[in-house]
Motif scaffolding. Structure first.
Motif, PDB file in Angstrom:
ATOM      1  N   ILE A 159      -3.249   5.318   4.054  1.00 25.67           N
ATOM      2  CA  ILE A 159      -3.955   5.589   2.795  1.00 25.67           C
ATOM      3  C   ILE A 159      -3.709   4.835   1.327  1.00 25.67           C
ATOM      4  CG2 ILE A 159      -3.968   7.135   0.783  1.00 25.67           C
ATOM      5  CD1 ILE A 159      -4.061   9.709   2.586  1.00 25.67           C
ATOM      6  N   GLY A 160      -2.892   4.090   1.338  1.00 23.51           N
ATOM      7  CA  GLY A 160      -2.607   3.224   0.181  1.00 23.51           C
ATOM      8  C   GLY A 160      -2.986   2.193   0.278  1.00 23.51           C
ATOM      9  N   ALA A 161      -2.365   1.325   2.006  1.00 23.59           N
ATOM     10  CA  ALA A 161      -3.040   0.394   2.300  1.00 23.59           C
ATOM     11  C   ALA A 161      -4.352   0.434   3.103  1.00 23.59           C
ATOM     12  CB  ALA A 161      -1.938   0.448   3.918  1.00 23.59           C
ATOM     13  N   SER A 162      -4.427   1.452   3.299  1.00 20.18           N
ATOM     14  CA  SER A 162      -6.131   1.477   3.517  1.00 20.18           C
ATOM     15  C   SER A 162      -6.994   1.012   1.746  1.00 20.18           C
ATOM     16  CB  SER A 162      -7.015   2.880   3.753  1.00 20.18           C
ATOM     17  OG  SER A 162      -5.950   2.498   4.709  1.00 20.18           O
ATOM     18  N   VAL A 163      -6.705   1.406  -0.125  1.00 19.83           N
ATOM     19  CA  VAL A 163      -7.128   1.184  -0.785  1.00 19.83           C
ATOM     20  C   VAL A 163      -7.020  -0.565  -1.000  1.00 19.83           C
ATOM     21  CG1 VAL A 163      -7.041   2.097  -3.332  1.00 19.83           C
ATOM     22  CG2 VAL A 163      -6.925   3.732  -1.820  1.00 19.83           C
ATOM     23  N   ILE A 164      -5.926  -1.157  -0.609  1.00 25.00           N
ATOM     24  CA  ILE A 164      -5.824  -2.048  -1.791  1.00 25.00           C
ATOM     25  C   ILE A 164      -6.604  -2.701  -0.156  1.00 25.00           C
ATOM     26  CG2 ILE A 164      -3.826  -3.834  -0.865  1.00 25.00           C
ATOM     27  CD1 ILE A 164      -2.962  -2.556  -2.971  1.00 25.00           C
ATOM     28  N   LEU A 165      -6.704  -2.354   0.874  1.00 18.79           N
ATOM     29  CA  LEU A 165      -7.373  -3.130   2.056  1.00 18.79           C
ATOM     30  C   LEU A 165      -8.819  -3.401   2.060  1.00 18.79           C
ATOM     31  CD1 LEU A 165      -5.831  -2.731   5.469  1.00 18.79           C
ATOM     32  CD2 LEU A 165      -6.288  -4.968   4.143  1.00 18.79           C
ATOM     33  N   PHE A 166      -9.046  -2.790   1.334  1.00 17.76           N
ATOM     34  CA  PHE A 166     -10.798  -1.708   0.909  1.00 17.76           C
ATOM     35  C   PHE A 166     -10.816  -3.046  -0.325  1.00 17.76           C
ATOM     36  CE2 PHE A 166     -13.497  -0.297  -2.375  1.00 17.76           C
ATOM     37  CZ  PHE A 166     -15.228  -0.626  -1.438  1.00 17.76           C
ATOM     38  N   VAL A 167     -10.256  -3.110  -1.760  1.00 15.02           N
ATOM     39  CA  VAL A 167      -9.809  -4.099  -2.591  1.00 15.02           C
ATOM     40  C   VAL A 167      -9.829  -5.438  -2.117  1.00 15.02           C
ATOM     41  CG1 VAL A 167      -8.934  -4.140  -4.405  1.00 15.02           C
ATOM     42  CG2 VAL A 167      -9.216  -2.127  -4.244  1.00 15.02           C
ATOM     43  N   GLY A 180       0.588  -0.976  -0.386  1.00 14.72           N
ATOM     44  CA  GLY A 180       0.224   0.309   0.167  1.00 14.72           C
ATOM     45  C   GLY A 180       1.067   1.095   0.091  1.00 14.72           C
ATOM     46  N   GLY A 181       1.674   1.202   0.731  1.00 10.27           N
ATOM     47  CA  GLY A 181       2.992   2.416   0.253  1.00 10.27           C
ATOM     48  C   GLY A 181       3.935   2.533  -0.396  1.00 10.27           C
ATOM     49  N   LEU A 182       3.724   1.468  -1.336  1.00  6.91           N
ATOM     50  CA  LEU A 182       4.005   1.317  -2.675  1.00  6.91           C
ATOM     51  C   LEU A 182       2.662   2.016  -3.995  1.00  6.91           C
ATOM     52  CD1 LEU A 182       5.925  -2.056  -3.807  1.00  6.91           C
ATOM     53  CD2 LEU A 182       6.964   0.625  -2.976  1.00  6.91           C
ATOM     54  N   PHE A 193      -0.031   9.421  -5.466  1.00  7.36           N
ATOM     55  CA  PHE A 193      -0.257  10.751  -4.963  1.00  7.36           C
ATOM     56  C   PHE A 193       0.369  11.262  -6.004  1.00  7.36           C
ATOM     57  CE2 PHE A 193      -1.451   9.735  -0.948  1.00  7.36           C
ATOM     58  CZ  PHE A 193      -2.926   9.881  -0.827  1.00  7.36           C
ATOM     59  N   HIS A 194       2.092  10.598  -5.991  1.00  8.55           N
ATOM     60  CA  HIS A 194       2.834  10.949  -7.548  1.00  8.55           C
ATOM     61  C   HIS A 194       1.901  11.434  -9.074  1.00  8.55           C
ATOM     62  CE1 HIS A 194       6.536  11.711  -9.453  1.00  8.55           C
ATOM     63  NE2 HIS A 194       6.173  10.962 -10.549  1.00  8.55           N
ATOM     64  N   THR A 195       1.409  10.161  -9.353  1.00  9.64           N
ATOM     65  CA  THR A 195       0.893  10.044 -10.588  1.00  9.64           C
ATOM     66  C   THR A 195      -0.504  11.485  -9.990  1.00  9.64           C
ATOM     67  OG1 THR A 195       0.738   8.199 -10.952  1.00  9.64           O
ATOM     68  CG2 THR A 195      -0.998   8.764 -12.218  1.00  9.64           C
ATOM     69  N   LEU A 196      -1.007  11.314  -9.091  1.00  5.99           N
ATOM     70  CA  LEU A 196      -2.078  12.772  -9.679  1.00  5.99           C
ATOM     71  C   LEU A 196      -2.158  14.304  -8.817  1.00  5.99           C
ATOM     72  CD1 LEU A 196      -4.776  11.035  -7.541  1.00  5.99           C
ATOM     73  CD2 LEU A 196      -4.715  11.219 -10.048  1.00  5.99           C
TER      74      LEU A 196
END
Length: 82
Positions: free
Chosen positions: A67-75, A39-41, A47-50
């Motif tokens: 935030i990245g880990a939360s997105v990964i956990l959600f998916v 998720g950190g990656l 964030f870099h892309t946006l």
């Protein structure tokens, strides 16, 4: 070598925090930590892309990882329920 260890440590803490924040607690401590590292990656890339820049230093890295880990956990949770 220090950068890799730093990334793993921040990702592990981010995964643990994301597991605490997500409804249902995620997938357990070990999987949440692994997903936090990934998720950190993902968060850093997203964030870099946006063009979004959070705080500098450890706080920004940790927030990006959570935030990245939360997105990964959600998916991943979407697949878990199927």
């Amino acid at each position: 070598m220090g950068g890799l260890l730093y990334s793993i440590l921040i990702g592990a803490v981010a995964g643990w925090l994301a597991g605490k924040l997500m409804k249902g607690g995620g997938f357990g401590l070990l999987i949440n930590i692994i997903l936090g590292i990934v998720g950190g990656l993902v968060g850093g890339w997203l964030f870099h892309t946006l063009g979004i820049r959070l705080f500098d230093g450890v706080l920004g890295d940790l927030l990006t990882g959570v935030i990245g880990a939360s997105v990964i956990l959600f998916v991943a949770g979407l697949f878990k329920k199927s």
